[in-house]
Design a protein around this motif. Sequence first.
Motif, short mmCIF file in Angstrom:
data_model
loop_
_atom_site.label_atom_id
_atom_site.label_comp_id
_atom_site.label_asym_id
_atom_site.label_seq_id
_atom_site.Cartn_x
_atom_site.Cartn_y
_atom_site.Cartn_z
N GLY A 17 -8.93 18.88 -14.36
CA GLY A 17 -8.16 18.46 -13.19
C GLY A 17 -8.71 19.03 -11.90
O GLY A 17 -8.86 18.32 -10.90
N VAL A 18 -9.03 20.32 -11.91
CA VAL A 18 -9.59 20.96 -10.71
C VAL A 18 -10.95 20.36 -10.36
O VAL A 18 -11.26 20.11 -9.19
CB VAL A 18 -9.70 22.48 -10.91
N SER A 19 -11.77 20.11 -11.37
CA SER A 19 -13.11 19.57 -11.13
C SER A 19 -13.06 18.18 -10.50
O SER A 19 -13.88 17.84 -9.66
CB SER A 19 -13.92 19.53 -12.42
N LYS A 20 -12.07 17.40 -10.90
CA LYS A 20 -11.99 16.03 -10.39
C LYS A 20 -11.43 15.96 -8.98
O LYS A 20 -11.62 14.95 -8.29
CB LYS A 20 -11.12 15.18 -11.33
N SER A 21 -10.77 17.01 -8.53
CA SER A 21 -10.16 16.96 -7.20
C SER A 21 -10.75 17.97 -6.22
O SER A 21 -10.43 17.93 -5.03
CB SER A 21 -8.65 17.19 -7.30
N ALA A 58 -8.58 11.25 -9.31
CA ALA A 58 -9.60 11.42 -8.28
C ALA A 58 -9.85 10.12 -7.52
O ALA A 58 -9.97 10.12 -6.29
CB ALA A 58 -10.90 11.91 -8.93
N VAL A 59 -9.92 9.00 -8.23
CA VAL A 59 -10.17 7.71 -7.57
C VAL A 59 -9.01 7.36 -6.64
O VAL A 59 -9.21 6.89 -5.51
CB VAL A 59 -10.38 6.60 -8.62
N SER A 60 -7.79 7.60 -7.09
CA SER A 60 -6.63 7.29 -6.24
C SER A 60 -6.60 8.15 -4.98
O SER A 60 -6.06 7.74 -3.95
CB SER A 60 -5.33 7.50 -7.03
N PHE A 204 -18.69 13.30 -0.82
CA PHE A 204 -19.12 13.80 -2.12
C PHE A 204 -18.04 13.50 -3.17
O PHE A 204 -18.32 12.93 -4.23
CB PHE A 204 -19.34 15.31 -2.00
N MET A 205 -16.80 13.87 -2.87
CA MET A 205 -15.72 13.70 -3.83
C MET A 205 -15.45 12.22 -4.11
O MET A 205 -15.24 11.82 -5.26
CB MET A 205 -14.44 14.37 -3.30
N GLY A 206 -15.44 11.39 -3.07
CA GLY A 206 -15.16 9.97 -3.27
C GLY A 206 -16.23 9.27 -4.08
O GLY A 206 -15.93 8.48 -4.99
#
Length: 280
Positions: A17-21, A58-60, A204-206
């Motif tokens: 969860g942390v890695s994805k956000s 993450a996508v949302s 980066f995240m998106g």
Amino acid sequence: MTLTTWLVLALVALSVGVSKSALPGLSTLGVALIATVMPAKESTGLLLLLLLCGDLVAVSSYWRQADWRLLSRMLLPVLGGVLVGVVFLARVDDLVMRRTIGAVLLALLAVRAVRWFVDRRSARRAERDAAQDGSGDAGAADTADMPVAVVASVPAGEPAAQRPHLGVGAVYGTLAGFTTMVANAGGPVMSLYLLSVGATKLRFMGTAACFFFATNLVKLPFSIGLSLVTVDTLRTALVLVPLVLLGAVIGRRLLRSIDQKLFERLVIGLTITASIFLLR
């Protein structure tokens, strides 16, 4: 499963969860942790389901910041890497699989370190030349110690990532597809690619979120066919989903408090740690 196994799985779910956000690459530490309490191939299937759950969150949250130009350049190489990974996964044992991924990641880190050193020297030389010509400015000193790829993200507004060389994108795309298929360890490869083109924190995240959601969906039927994802792994994943969501909430709050330079250092540090774990 024992209590120790469940505690490790809970920690892995939180890390996903942390890695994805917030911190891409952290989930690769989950690869190493989960392999200590489950067979590597079985753990790969369970982790894939947890990653898909994290991908949805993450996508949302970040899809609007995705760089679709970068993603389009990687589409075919990633698919090729996934297919190579399917063949590799069907032929090798767990030890060879882990060590291969670890060696690839360390090699990419070495290439990035050399590039950073060369870019740093070039930036300092350009600063000295500009100062000698009387055309230097105060802003140059602020970016002299930064790689060219990072300096590209400094201007005001929302800067676009550098245009990557097609060959570089193909290499990273193939490796990302291969590593994510065989060990769910594509995060560090994608992280190094996005850092190398100067992607800002949110971009980066998106970009990473959309990339891994699509890639993990492609992997799912192959994983079912290879018996990596089974009814048992699905049941276990459903128990752990709330912890993935909790980790995502923690990660989103963490991301707001991390500046760009610290973000990049954390990503690289986690990539190095994950690579060493995989080589053990």
